[in-house]
Design an enzyme around this catalytic site. Structure first.
Site, PDB file in Angstrom:
ATOM      1  N   CYS A 110      -5.162  42.528  43.594  1.00  6.54           N
ATOM      2  CA  CYS A 110      -6.222  42.149  44.286  1.00  6.54           C
ATOM      3  C   CYS A 110      -6.671  40.972  43.955  1.00  6.54           C
ATOM      4  CB  CYS A 110      -6.993  42.858  43.194  1.00  6.54           C
ATOM      5  SG  CYS A 110      -7.396  42.490  41.852  1.00  6.54           S
ATOM      6  N   HIS A 122     -14.337  40.563  43.776  1.00  9.57           N
ATOM      7  CA  HIS A 122     -13.391  39.417  42.521  1.00  9.57           C
ATOM      8  C   HIS A 122     -14.110  37.943  43.570  1.00  9.57           C
ATOM      9  CE1 HIS A 122     -11.440  42.352  40.303  1.00  9.57           C
ATOM     10  NE2 HIS A 122     -10.879  42.256  40.621  1.00  9.57           N
TER      11      HIS A 122
END
Length: 336
Positions: free
Chosen positions: A128, A241
């Protein structure tokens, strides 16, 4: 298209269902697979209830065109042959095959064409943190080759799964009640804290997560000249994130030219007006498809350097969405 989701009951599996429905992905038949624990449960998709089948070595994937897998590296390795033996393309969200030379590692905005060369009918979905970073690096790399990347990540609890998100929520309640917070999914208490460790430490004192960013970036961008030094930090955010990135290019680049490249790049949204307090934040990016970039400026410590900030939804673009976009790229380029 006949589609299968392996790991359907997990956080990413559930996101696969949402993303496929949101994007009106062409599906004639959808099958869901899970562990013995989740087998027999049902999940809703386009108004129908679909029963989760137990994944086993006898599972029959004949007729499946695309299988999205997100059940962990060990499961992917054990069942890869079962899933692909009848011709299904396995788009794998785990770390099992990412660095295998005969498995392409794909972010469609950056290297979609790599998906066409898949000797084992397996395509790797990158980590990710790597995905959102390379979406922002690619437009710069096209202007001038990137030589060095330094990145500090601020990773949400979602990166450790649905149970980790629940643990963060519960910790705040436990602390407010004067109880000792429960710590199971992380190395330390995450509520009211930052943990400068994501995954296990390796012999060089970088974590496995940090080395993924080094190795995967080189593979995706087809460049052994790019060096990536990362420090990955877990933060008390539920989802999305963030990354502070410093880039050194072969030749100096004008900030306005880079901003224009960002604005024209597929999959990027520029939110960059510091004077008005406008920049990407997890609060606003959660649930969104693109990678958001802001705080673009010259690196005052390096005349060939740039600094910027990116935020992306870890479960969406960082996992399920990128995998679905790989499948969409294959369909649109006659790659199946």
């Amino acid at each position: 298209m006949n589609v299968a989701i392996v790991g359907a009951s997990g956080a990413v599996g559930q996101e696969f269902l949402r993303v496929l429905e949101e994007r009106d992905f062409p599906i004639d038949n959808l099958r869901l697979f899970g562990s013995e624990r989740s087998a027999g449960q049902t999940r809703s998709f386009r108004g129908k209830e679909i029963t989760i089948e137990r994944l086993s070595h006898d599972s029959d994937f004949s007729g499946v065109d695309i299988a999205f897998t997100s059940a962990g590296a060990s499961t992917s390795k054990e069942y890869a042959d079962v899933i692909t033996r009848h011709g299904a393309v396995m788009i794998d969200n785990s770390s099992a095959f990412r660095m295998d030379s005969d498995v392409p590692l794909v972010v469609p905005e950056v290297n979609g064409e790599d998906a066409l060369n898949r000797p084992r009918n397996i395509i790797g979905n990158p980590n990710c943190t790597t995905i959102q970073m390379v979406v922002a690096l690619a437009p710069i790399h096209r202007l001038s080759p990137i030589r060095r990347v330094r990145v500090a990540t601020y990773q949400a609890s979602s990166g450790a799964g649905a149970a980790a998100m629940d643990e963060l929520r519960n910790q705040y309640g436990e602390i407010e009640r004067g109880e000792t917070p429960t710590v199971k999914k992380f190395a330390h208490q995450l509520a009211y804290n930052l943990i400068p460790q994501v995954d296990v430490f390796l012999d060089n004192d970088y974590t496995k997560e940090e080395m993924k960013m080094f190795n995967e970036t080189r593979k995706i961008m087809h460049s052994d000249e790019i060096s990536v030094s990362a420090t990955c930090v877990r933060v008390p955010v539920l989802r999305a994130h963030s990354e502070a990135i410093w880039v050194e290019t072969e030749t100096p680049l004008d900030v306005d030219r880079v901003r224009k490249a960002f604005e024209e790049a597929e999959g990027l949204v520029v939110v960059d007006n510091p004077a008005k307090g406008e920049y990407p934040m997890p609060l606003h990016v959660t649930g969104e498809d693109p990678v958001y970039v802001g705080r673009l400026r010259k690196d005052i410590a390096d005349d060939r350097g740039l600094s910027f900030w990116v935020v992306g939804d870890q479960i969406k673009k960082g996992a399920a969405l990128n995998a679905v976009q790989i499948a969409e790229w294959l369909i649109s380029h006659n790659g199946l």
